[in-house]
Design a protein around this motif. Structure first.
Motif, PDB file in Angstrom:
ATOM      1  N   VAL A 623       0.857  -1.186   0.000  1.00 31.07           N
ATOM      2  CA  VAL A 623       0.000   0.000   0.000  1.00 31.07           C
ATOM      3  C   VAL A 623       0.894   1.237   0.000  1.00 31.07           C
ATOM      4  O   VAL A 623       1.822   1.343   0.807  1.00 31.07           O
ATOM      5  CB  VAL A 623      -0.922   0.022   1.230  1.00 31.07           C
ATOM      6  CG1 VAL A 623      -1.627   1.377   1.355  1.00 31.07           C
ATOM      7  CG2 VAL A 623      -1.951  -1.090   1.148  1.00 31.07           C
ATOM      8  N   THR A 624       0.628   2.150  -0.923  1.00 29.61           N
ATOM      9  CA  THR A 624       1.342   3.420  -0.980  1.00 29.61           C
ATOM     10  C   THR A 624       0.385   4.537  -0.594  1.00 29.61           C
ATOM     11  O   THR A 624      -0.698   4.662  -1.171  1.00 29.61           O
ATOM     12  CB  THR A 624       1.897   3.676  -2.397  1.00 29.61           C
ATOM     13  OG1 THR A 624       2.777   2.605  -2.759  1.00 29.61           O
ATOM     14  CG2 THR A 624       2.663   4.985  -2.442  1.00 29.61           C
ATOM     15  N   LEU A 625       0.772   5.349   0.386  1.00 30.90           N
ATOM     16  CA  LEU A 625      -0.033   6.472   0.855  1.00 30.90           C
ATOM     17  C   LEU A 625       0.730   7.767   0.590  1.00 30.90           C
ATOM     18  O   LEU A 625       1.883   7.908   1.011  1.00 30.90           O
ATOM     19  CB  LEU A 625      -0.323   6.342   2.358  1.00 30.90           C
ATOM     20  CG  LEU A 625      -1.020   5.058   2.823  1.00 30.90           C
ATOM     21  CD1 LEU A 625      -1.129   5.044   4.339  1.00 30.90           C
ATOM     22  CD2 LEU A 625      -2.400   4.932   2.185  1.00 30.90           C
ATOM     23  N   VAL A 626       0.094   8.696  -0.123  1.00 28.58           N
ATOM     24  CA  VAL A 626       0.713   9.984  -0.426  1.00 28.58           C
ATOM     25  C   VAL A 626      -0.161  11.073   0.187  1.00 28.58           C
ATOM     26  O   VAL A 626      -1.302  11.290  -0.247  1.00 28.58           O
ATOM     27  CB  VAL A 626       0.860  10.204  -1.946  1.00 28.58           C
ATOM     28  CG1 VAL A 626       1.534  11.544  -2.208  1.00 28.58           C
ATOM     29  CG2 VAL A 626       1.652   9.071  -2.580  1.00 28.58           C
ATOM     30  N   SER A 627       0.349  11.742   1.210  1.00 26.01           N
ATOM     31  CA  SER A 627      -0.414  12.771   1.918  1.00 26.01           C
ATOM     32  C   SER A 627      -0.388  14.076   1.140  1.00 26.01           C
ATOM     33  O   SER A 627       0.662  14.488   0.623  1.00 26.01           O
ATOM     34  CB  SER A 627       0.165  12.989   3.316  1.00 26.01           C
ATOM     35  OG  SER A 627       0.120  11.798   4.067  1.00 26.01           O
ATOM     36  N   GLY A 628      -1.540  14.741   1.082  1.00 26.38           N
ATOM     37  CA  GLY A 628      -1.665  15.985   0.344  1.00 26.38           C
ATOM     38  C   GLY A 628      -1.419  17.209   1.189  1.00 26.38           C
ATOM     39  O   GLY A 628      -1.147  17.128   2.399  1.00 26.38           O
ATOM     40  N   ARG A 629      -1.542  18.344   0.550  1.00 32.28           N
ATOM     41  CA  ARG A 629      -1.283  19.625   1.218  1.00 32.28           C
ATOM     42  C   ARG A 629      -2.209  19.848   2.415  1.00 32.28           C
ATOM     43  O   ARG A 629      -1.795  20.401   3.436  1.00 32.28           O
ATOM     44  CB  ARG A 629      -1.467  20.748   0.195  1.00 32.28           C
ATOM     45  CG  ARG A 629      -1.208  22.151   0.713  1.00 32.28           C
ATOM     46  CD  ARG A 629      -1.485  23.154  -0.397  1.00 32.28           C
ATOM     47  NE  ARG A 629      -2.876  23.094  -0.835  1.00 32.28           N
ATOM     48  CZ  ARG A 629      -3.350  23.638  -1.964  1.00 32.28           C
ATOM     49  NH1 ARG A 629      -2.509  24.258  -2.771  1.00 32.28           N
ATOM     50  NH2 ARG A 629      -4.623  23.563  -2.271  1.00 32.28           N
ATOM     51  N   ASP A 630      -3.456  19.392   2.307  1.00 32.74           N
ATOM     52  CA  ASP A 630      -4.438  19.638   3.357  1.00 32.74           C
ATOM     53  C   ASP A 630      -4.658  18.427   4.254  1.00 32.74           C
ATOM     54  O   ASP A 630      -5.651  18.367   4.981  1.00 32.74           O
ATOM     55  CB  ASP A 630      -5.773  20.050   2.722  1.00 32.74           C
ATOM     56  CG  ASP A 630      -5.638  21.299   1.858  1.00 32.74           C
ATOM     57  OD1 ASP A 630      -4.893  22.209   2.261  1.00 32.74           O
ATOM     58  OD2 ASP A 630      -6.267  21.356   0.789  1.00 32.74           O
ATOM     59  N   ALA A 631      -3.763  17.460   4.227  1.00 35.00           N
ATOM     60  CA  ALA A 631      -3.915  16.275   5.072  1.00 35.00           C
ATOM     61  C   ALA A 631      -3.689  16.643   6.532  1.00 35.00           C
ATOM     62  O   ALA A 631      -2.724  17.348   6.857  1.00 35.00           O
ATOM     63  CB  ALA A 631      -2.943  15.195   4.643  1.00 35.00           C
ATOM     64  N   PRO A 632      -4.554  16.193   7.428  1.00 36.27           N
ATOM     65  CA  PRO A 632      -4.342  16.492   8.851  1.00 36.27           C
ATOM     66  C   PRO A 632      -3.112  15.776   9.384  1.00 36.27           C
ATOM     67  O   PRO A 632      -2.727  14.715   8.901  1.00 36.27           O
ATOM     68  CB  PRO A 632      -5.622  15.976   9.510  1.00 36.27           C
ATOM     69  CG  PRO A 632      -6.151  14.946   8.579  1.00 36.27           C
ATOM     70  CD  PRO A 632      -5.768  15.399   7.199  1.00 36.27           C
ATOM     71  N   GLU A 633      -2.504  16.347  10.392  1.00 39.98           N
ATOM     72  CA  GLU A 633      -1.314  15.747  10.993  1.00 39.98           C
ATOM     73  C   GLU A 633      -1.669  14.385  11.602  1.00 39.98           C
ATOM     74  O   GLU A 633      -2.701  14.229  12.254  1.00 39.98           O
ATOM     75  CB  GLU A 633      -0.743  16.679  12.061  1.00 39.98           C
ATOM     76  CG  GLU A 633       0.574  16.208  12.646  1.00 39.98           C
ATOM     77  CD  GLU A 633       1.156  17.207  13.632  1.00 39.98           C
ATOM     78  OE1 GLU A 633       2.176  16.885  14.262  1.00 39.98           O
ATOM     79  OE2 GLU A 633       0.566  18.298  13.764  1.00 39.98           O
ATOM     80  N   GLY A 634      -0.835  13.413  11.347  1.00 43.23           N
ATOM     81  CA  GLY A 634      -1.047  12.088  11.909  1.00 43.23           C
ATOM     82  C   GLY A 634      -1.894  11.164  11.065  1.00 43.23           C
ATOM     83  O   GLY A 634      -2.119  10.008  11.447  1.00 43.23           O
ATOM     84  N   LEU A 635      -2.360  11.637   9.894  1.00 45.21           N
ATOM     85  CA  LEU A 635      -3.224  10.791   9.061  1.00 45.21           C
ATOM     86  C   LEU A 635      -2.468   9.553   8.577  1.00 45.21           C
ATOM     87  O   LEU A 635      -2.969   8.432   8.681  1.00 45.21           O
ATOM     88  CB  LEU A 635      -3.740  11.588   7.861  1.00 45.21           C
ATOM     89  CG  LEU A 635      -4.572  10.794   6.840  1.00 45.21           C
ATOM     90  CD1 LEU A 635      -5.853  10.263   7.479  1.00 45.21           C
ATOM     91  CD2 LEU A 635      -4.901  11.652   5.620  1.00 45.21           C
TER      92      LEU A 635
END
Length: 669
Positions: A623-635
């Motif tokens: 699984v690859t997860l790419v966090s965006g600009r508006d992702a909450p901290e700790g997601l």
């Protein structure tokens, strides 16, 4: 009112069309089939038209249109920009050598433009700008044949075309279910209406009718999930067909059209006269017969995806000290996921062989390899000992090295010890020679690899500074936003390589990337496009890239790796809309899989966890997860913990992408 359309009139029309598109840009951008504030059709059309205006020059009407077509092609943004460039090209072809077009010539030119746009699309879809353009052409031809043309000339033809386009635009939701669900009309079609209204205004001075884009009078009733139109993907086709083909460029172009009608995942790469053909189909015979008609196919390979999946699942897997058992969904996770509506397991999703307690070997399975084998195509069979590694002791070497004869040993014992010494020295010399051999081989291999890297390049389109840095670290040239054909072409040239792969990472950039690759090929660069639709697929493709492989094989391998990566996005609804998963309200969390809204939730983390469960229920090991600009901290940490708890044998990779609009991108391989 003028009796004809001359070069000056076309230039005024182009300028007026650009001004109108700029005024209606926000309105057209809002005509998005998804309730996500990332629509950019209006912006793309305006930018493409600006490039057309800059290049629109010449003494005759055909010359001006030819320049506009060329400018639009190089400046095209998005699919809508590519279609606009094709429309200009059709007008230019029809009016080639014409100093000024009369009513009949204008109508025929509009008809040729509409037909050319259809021909440019591998799989035309009704309810789009193509439909609107065809309706405008029919209305123009009817006006040119009637009394209106004799009394109104080119103005009557232009009015009829604009009105015909307007009526067709209002009907697009009846033809395309995605538009009906969203309650909007086709954005590209709306842009064409704006341009035709600008033509009428240029010829007559009349302002266009008031009002914005029409939509359906009442919200459409939802259709059963099984009847919804959606992107088919490889799961709709049971067989992978590949072959080498000896054929001319014209025959290959015709072959592309035939195969596009038979299936998907179509990739045709190569140089005249040798081509590599790859497609996913249900009718294997038709795919091979099309190759026979085009030329001489060889090395034909047919793989049934269902058999391939079964073979990989049932094949005995190599075991190590930390062997990993096959992944199965925990009962509670399977119950939560249920039948994953709208989620399919991609055909040929790799099982993969893992070692070292679950860490991936680092080499992904290539297209056509045997079940359970993780080595890339072209890798040498067997394992070579590294330079200086201990070699096996040859049989019959006499006494083991290091055993001394005891005092009082016989002459035979002494000879045995002497023989052992000579054998030891021989072994040492042989090991030294082998070490030197492998050192030379490694040096030659490194030189070939470095030469391959210098002669090959990758151009990737993405948004987000983190994603850009990640892909640049993999050796790619990165373009951000929605680049034009010319910008992608400049990036291809800027690599300085003779072989370049383009990864568009967005369906709306795919046509622009293909046009840029075609321009590059015309200039002598071997360029190919892998149709990635998400940055997570680009990461999968980059992982199997091998600069030493034949270019055609590398493109196929990257395309297969991208196809095996199921991509999803999590975003926030910007407006109320009817989706496959139900009606959403502004602020709702939307999980989009394969282009359809799959889940609607209120909490970002909870919705993302359920999305992962549904995707992993169809299989997957990475699984690859790419966090965006508006992702909450700790997601990312919360999602990693969820996967580790519910799917203990699935590996998770997390990256800070910084992309706008989508707090989370997900890839499952």
């Amino acid at each position: 009112m003028p009796d004809s359309v001359d070069a000056a009139t076309v230039r005024r029309w182009c300028a007026a069309g650009l001004d109108a598109l700029r005024r209606h840009r926000a309105e057209i951008d809002a005509l998005n089939v998804y309730p996500v504030p990332d629509g950019d059709t209006g912006t793309n059309l305006a930018l493409t038209m600006a490039a057309a205006v800059e290049a629109a020059d010449g003494a005759a009407v055909g010359d001006v249109l030819r320049g506009a077509a060329r400018g639009a092609l190089l400046g095209a943004r998005g699919n809508s920009g590519i279609i606009l460039a094709q429309l200009f090209k059709g007008l230019a072809d029809a009016l080639d050598g014409v100093a000024a077009a009369d009513a009949a010539q204008l109508a025929r030119a509009l008809d040729e433009a509409a037909r050319g746009a259809y021909r440019a699309v591998a799989a035309p879809v009704e309810g789009t700008v193509l439909t609107v353009g065809a309706a405008a052409a029919r209305a123009a031809l009817a006006a040119a044949d009637g009394a209106g043309a004799r009394s109104g000339g080119v103005a009557a033809v232009a009015r009829a075309a604009a009105e015909g386009a307007r009526v067709a635009l209002a009907r697009t939701p009846e033809q395309l279910p995605a538009l009906a669900r969203a309650g909007v009309v086709d954005a590209g079609g709306r842009g064409l209406v704006v341009l035709l209204d600008a033509l009428v205004q240029t010829l007559t001075g009349e302002a266009p009718p008031p009002g914005g884009a029409p939509g359906p009078a009442t919200p459409p009733a939802p259709r059963p999930g099984g009847t919804m139109e959606r992107e088919a993907g490889s799961g709709e086709y049971a067989y992978e067909v590949q072959y080498l083909l000896q054929a001319g460029a014209a025959a290959v172009e015709a072959l592309r059209g035939v195969l596009a009608g038979l299936g998907d995942s179509l990739v045709v790469v190569g140089d005249d006269p040798t081509w590599h053909v790859h497609v996913h189909v249900n009718d294997v015979g038709a795919a091979i017969e099309a190759g026979v008609e085009a030329g001489r196919p060889s090395r034909i390979s047919v793989t049934r995806f269902a058999d391939q999946i079964t073979a990989r699942a049932e094949a005995p897997r190599p075991r190590t000290a930390a062997a990993v058992p096959s992944q199965s969904a925990p009962p509670d996770a399977r119950a939560e996921a249920g039948a994953p509506a709208g989620v399919r397991a991609d055909a040929g999703s790799p099982v993969g062989v893992r070692a070292d307690g679950g860490s991936p070997v680092g080499v992904r399975a290539e297209a056509g390899e045997t079940a359970g084998v993780g080595a890339e195509a072209g890798a040498r069979a067997g394992v070579r000992a590294e330079a200086g590694a201990p070699q096996s002791v040859p049989a019959g070497a006499g006494a083991p090295v290091g055993v001394r004869a005891e005092a009082g040993e016989t002459g035979a014992g002494h000879r045995e010890r002497a023989d052992a010494g000579r054998e030891e020295r021989a072994d040492a010399g042989r090991e030294e020679r082998e070490a030197e051999h492998w050192e030379r081989a490694d040096a030659e291999h490194g030189e070939r690899a470095e030469a391959g890297r210098r002669d090959s390049g990758v151009v990737v389109v993405c948004s987000g500074p983190g994603l850009a840095r990640l892909l640049e670290a993999e050796g790619a040239t990165v373009l951000t936003g929605s680049p034009s054909t010319g910008e992608i072409l400049d990036a291809i040239r800027g690599t300085g390589a003779g072989r370049v792969v383009v990864l568009p990472n967005d369906p709306n950039v795919l046509a622009v990337a293909a046009a840029a690759a075609a321009e590059a090929r015309a200039a002598g660069v071997r360029a190919g496009v892998v149709p990635t639709r998400s940055p997570v697929q680009a990461l999968a493709a980059m992982a199997v890239r091998d600069a030493e492989r034949r270019f055609e094989d590398d493109v196929i391998a990257m395309a297969e790796a991208a196809a095996r990566c199921r991509a999803a996005e999590v975003t926030i609804a910007g407006r109320e809309a009817l989706t496959v998963a139900g009606r959403c309200q502004p602020g709702d969390i939307l999980a989009i899989v394969d282009g359809e809204v799959n889940l609607i939730g209120q909490d970002l983390s909870q919705t993302a966890c359920l999305l992962l469960d549904r995707m992993l229920a169809g299989g997957g090991e990475l699984v690859t997860l790419v966090s965006g600009r508006d992702a909450p901290e700790g997601l990312a940490a919360a999602l990693t913990a969820h996967v580790e708890g519910s799917w203990p044998f699935v590996e998770v990779q997390c990256y800070e992408g910084g992309q706008p609009h989508y707090p989370l991108l997900v890839g499952v391989e």
